[in-house]
Design an enzyme around this catalytic site. Structure first.
Site, PDB file in Angstrom:
ATOM      1  N   MET A 181       0.838  -1.207   0.000  1.00  0.00           N
ATOM      2  CA  MET A 181       0.000   0.000   0.000  1.00  0.00           C
ATOM      3  C   MET A 181       0.872   1.256   0.000  1.00  0.00           C
ATOM      4  SD  MET A 181      -3.413  -0.900   2.101  1.00  0.00           S
ATOM      5  CE  MET A 181      -2.782  -0.634   3.752  1.00  0.00           C
ATOM      6  N   GLY A 182       2.160   1.076  -0.285  1.00  0.00           N
ATOM      7  CA  GLY A 182       3.038   2.229  -0.405  1.00  0.00           C
ATOM      8  C   GLY A 182       3.529   2.781   0.919  1.00  0.00           C
ATOM      9  N   TYR A 183       4.120   3.989   0.855  1.00  0.00           N
ATOM     10  CA  TYR A 183       4.823   4.592   1.987  1.00  0.00           C
ATOM     11  C   TYR A 183       5.874   3.584   2.471  1.00  0.00           C
ATOM     12  CZ  TYR A 183       5.265   8.501   5.153  1.00  0.00           C
ATOM     13  OH  TYR A 183       5.726   9.622   5.802  1.00  0.00           O
ATOM     14  N   LEU A 184       6.706   3.200   1.521  1.00  0.00           N
ATOM     15  CA  LEU A 184       7.573   2.033   1.692  1.00  0.00           C
ATOM     16  C   LEU A 184       8.689   2.279   2.701  1.00  0.00           C
ATOM     17  CD1 LEU A 184       7.860   1.003  -2.075  1.00  0.00           C
ATOM     18  CD2 LEU A 184       6.164   0.265  -0.375  1.00  0.00           C
ATOM     19  N   HIS A 185       8.985   1.228   3.458  1.00  0.00           N
ATOM     20  CA  HIS A 185      10.075   1.268   4.448  1.00  0.00           C
ATOM     21  C   HIS A 185      10.915  -0.002   4.278  1.00  0.00           C
ATOM     22  CE1 HIS A 185       7.529  -1.587   6.483  1.00  0.00           C
ATOM     23  NE2 HIS A 185       6.541  -0.708   6.567  1.00  0.00           N
ATOM     24  N   GLY A 207       4.857 -10.258   3.859  1.00  0.00           N
ATOM     25  CA  GLY A 207       5.594 -10.198   5.118  1.00  0.00           C
ATOM     26  C   GLY A 207       4.916 -10.993   6.219  1.00  0.00           C
ATOM     27  N   HIS A 236       9.092  -3.394   3.591  1.00  0.00           N
ATOM     28  CA  HIS A 236       8.738  -3.613   2.180  1.00  0.00           C
ATOM     29  C   HIS A 236       9.994  -3.911   1.361  1.00  0.00           C
ATOM     30  CE1 HIS A 236       5.558  -0.622   3.558  1.00  0.00           C
ATOM     31  NE2 HIS A 236       4.801  -1.601   3.094  1.00  0.00           N
ATOM     32  N   ARG A 295       2.093   2.706   9.340  1.00  0.00           N
ATOM     33  CA  ARG A 295       1.220   3.362  10.326  1.00  0.00           C
ATOM     34  C   ARG A 295       2.003   3.933  11.513  1.00  0.00           C
ATOM     35  NH1 ARG A 295      -2.819  -0.746   8.525  1.00  0.00           N
ATOM     36  NH2 ARG A 295      -4.590   0.459   7.763  1.00  0.00           N
TER      37      ARG A 295
HETATM   38  P1  AMP Z   1       1.426  -2.896   3.484  1.00  0.00           P
HETATM   39  O1  AMP Z   1       1.978  -1.850   2.599  1.00  0.00           O
HETATM   40  O2  AMP Z   1       1.411  -2.529   4.929  1.00  0.00           O
HETATM   41  O3  AMP Z   1       0.130  -3.488   2.985  1.00  0.00           O
HETATM   42  O4  AMP Z   1       2.475  -4.100   3.421  1.00  0.00           O
HETATM   43  C1  AMP Z   1       2.851  -4.680   2.194  1.00  0.00           C
HETATM   44  C2  AMP Z   1       3.640  -5.932   2.474  1.00  0.00           C
HETATM   45  O5  AMP Z   1       4.807  -5.618   3.223  1.00  0.00           O
HETATM   46  C3  AMP Z   1       2.852  -6.962   3.295  1.00  0.00           C
HETATM   47  O6  AMP Z   1       3.103  -8.269   2.797  1.00  0.00           O
HETATM   48  C4  AMP Z   1       3.414  -6.783   4.673  1.00  0.00           C
HETATM   49  O7  AMP Z   1       3.338  -7.948   5.477  1.00  0.00           O
HETATM   50  C5  AMP Z   1       4.860  -6.442   4.364  1.00  0.00           C
HETATM   51  N1  AMP Z   1       5.452  -5.736   5.508  1.00  0.00           N
HETATM   52  C6  AMP Z   1       4.987  -4.588   6.083  1.00  0.00           C
HETATM   53  N2  AMP Z   1       5.758  -4.259   7.151  1.00  0.00           N
HETATM   54  C7  AMP Z   1       6.705  -5.224   7.248  1.00  0.00           C
HETATM   55  C8  AMP Z   1       7.795  -5.464   8.155  1.00  0.00           C
HETATM   56  N3  AMP Z   1       8.048  -4.648   9.178  1.00  0.00           N
HETATM   57  N4  AMP Z   1       8.555  -6.552   7.948  1.00  0.00           N
HETATM   58  C9  AMP Z   1       8.315  -7.402   6.919  1.00  0.00           C
HETATM   59  N5  AMP Z   1       7.301  -7.247   6.045  1.00  0.00           N
HETATM   60  C10 AMP Z   1       6.510  -6.166   6.195  1.00  0.00           C
END
Ligand code: AMP
Length: 282
Positions: A30-34, A147, A37, A187
């Site tokens: 969903m972006g706002y990548l860290h 993740g 991701h 978040r």
């Molecule tokens: P999101 O953008 O939050 O929907 O996450 C996208 C993908 O990144 C999902 O498969 C999450 O499980 C993974 N993800 C988010 N945060 C982490 C993290 N801290 N460590 C590993 N994977 C992550």
């Protein structure tokens, strides 16, 4: 690296790659990548010839009172991270591109979704399964990366792929944390200084619970109570759930055994609902 919001352009690009005999990995986000991701993208780059990162804040997986509008977005920074990490294509559609007028087909699941986050977020997994299914149909990847941070989501996607005979390998990747233990999350940006400090109670309780199980504790209620008690020492923390379940069925257990998932969701200062977990084979 290309960026497109158009389904057709993704399809055409992937067709070109296929003609050349190249393999394709998909990282849905969903972006706002860290760095969480980024660890998924790195793994995908290592295991595939080309990697597509989707960036889509999917309205269908948010409940009416949730943070769809305020969810952080930064396509410029995301593009930089994707490019530097070796992705080949970003797919960032508008909601209208994904959900045309008259859209009325959904992928629904029972069982696995009637637990943990599925209880407090009743429409969430229907939205996740539907959008991931669409992304799979658009990109047709060989492998897709998720993740363990969202452990229930990972289990749900694996089950969907199995049940619906999708020819895609689902790869789970470990949780990436900040130096002080907090699981990285888009978040976390909702947290002020006080809440950021308070949020540490999630990882502290996860590490404590994990140690109890590793040290031999098998009474699930004892572990959960110790974790709840620790979280409740933090005045800004409001527990949604602390659960220990079988990772394949999401069924709660009394005696800890097999492939377990211990998962928590905690609201911090009314600002952010955060999740964390550990998985063990005992
Ligand atoms: P999101 O953008 O939050 O929907 O996450 C996208 C993908 O990144 C999902 O498969 C999450 O499980 C993974 N993800 C988010 N945060 C982490 C993290 N801290 N460590 C590993 N994977 C992550």
């Amino acid at each position: 690296m290309k960026i497109t919001g158009k389904i057709n352009e993704v399809r055409n690009q992937v067709k070109e790659w296929r003609k050349e005999g190249l393999t394709v990995g998909l990282v849905p986000t969903m972006g706002y990548l860290h760095e969480g991701h980024q660890s998924l993208i790195k793994r995908a780059v290592a295991e595939n010839d080309r990697v597509v990162v989707s960036i889509f804040v999917n309205p269908m997986q948010f409940g009416p009172t949730e943070d769809l509008e305020s969810y952080p977005r930064d396509l410029k920074a995301d593009s930089k991270l994707c490019e530097e990490t070796g992705a080949s294509l970003i797919f960032n559609p508008e909601p209208e591109e994904m959900y045309e007028d008259g859209f009325c087909s959904f992928v629904d699941m029972t069982g696995l979704t009637n637990a943990l986050c599925g209880l407090s977020r009743p429409v969430h997994f229907r939205g996740v399964c539907t959008v991931v299914n669409k992304l799979f149909n658009i990109v047709k990847p060989d492998r897709a990366y998720f993740g363990e941070k969202d452990a229930q989501q990972l289990a749900v996607i694996k089950r969907m792929v199995k049940d619906l005979n999708m020819d895609i390998e689902i790869v789970g990747c470990p949780i990436i944390r900040e130096a002080d233990g907090l699981a990285k999350s888009s978040r976390n940006t909702y947290l002020g200084e006080k809440e950021r400090e308070a949020a540490l109670i999630l990882s502290k309780s996860i590490f404590m619970g994990k140690k109890m199980v590793e040290d031999g504790e098998r009474d699930a209620e004892k572990v959960k109570k110790a974790m709840r008690d620790l979280i409740n020492t933090e005045p800004l923390a409001d527990i949604d759930y602390v659960e220990i379940v079988d990772v394949n069925t999401m069924k709660s257990m009394e005696k800890i055994s097999g492939e377990i998932l211990c998962a928590i969701a905690v609201n911090i200062g009314g600002k952010a609902r955060l999740i964390d977990n550990f998985m063990l084979m005992v």
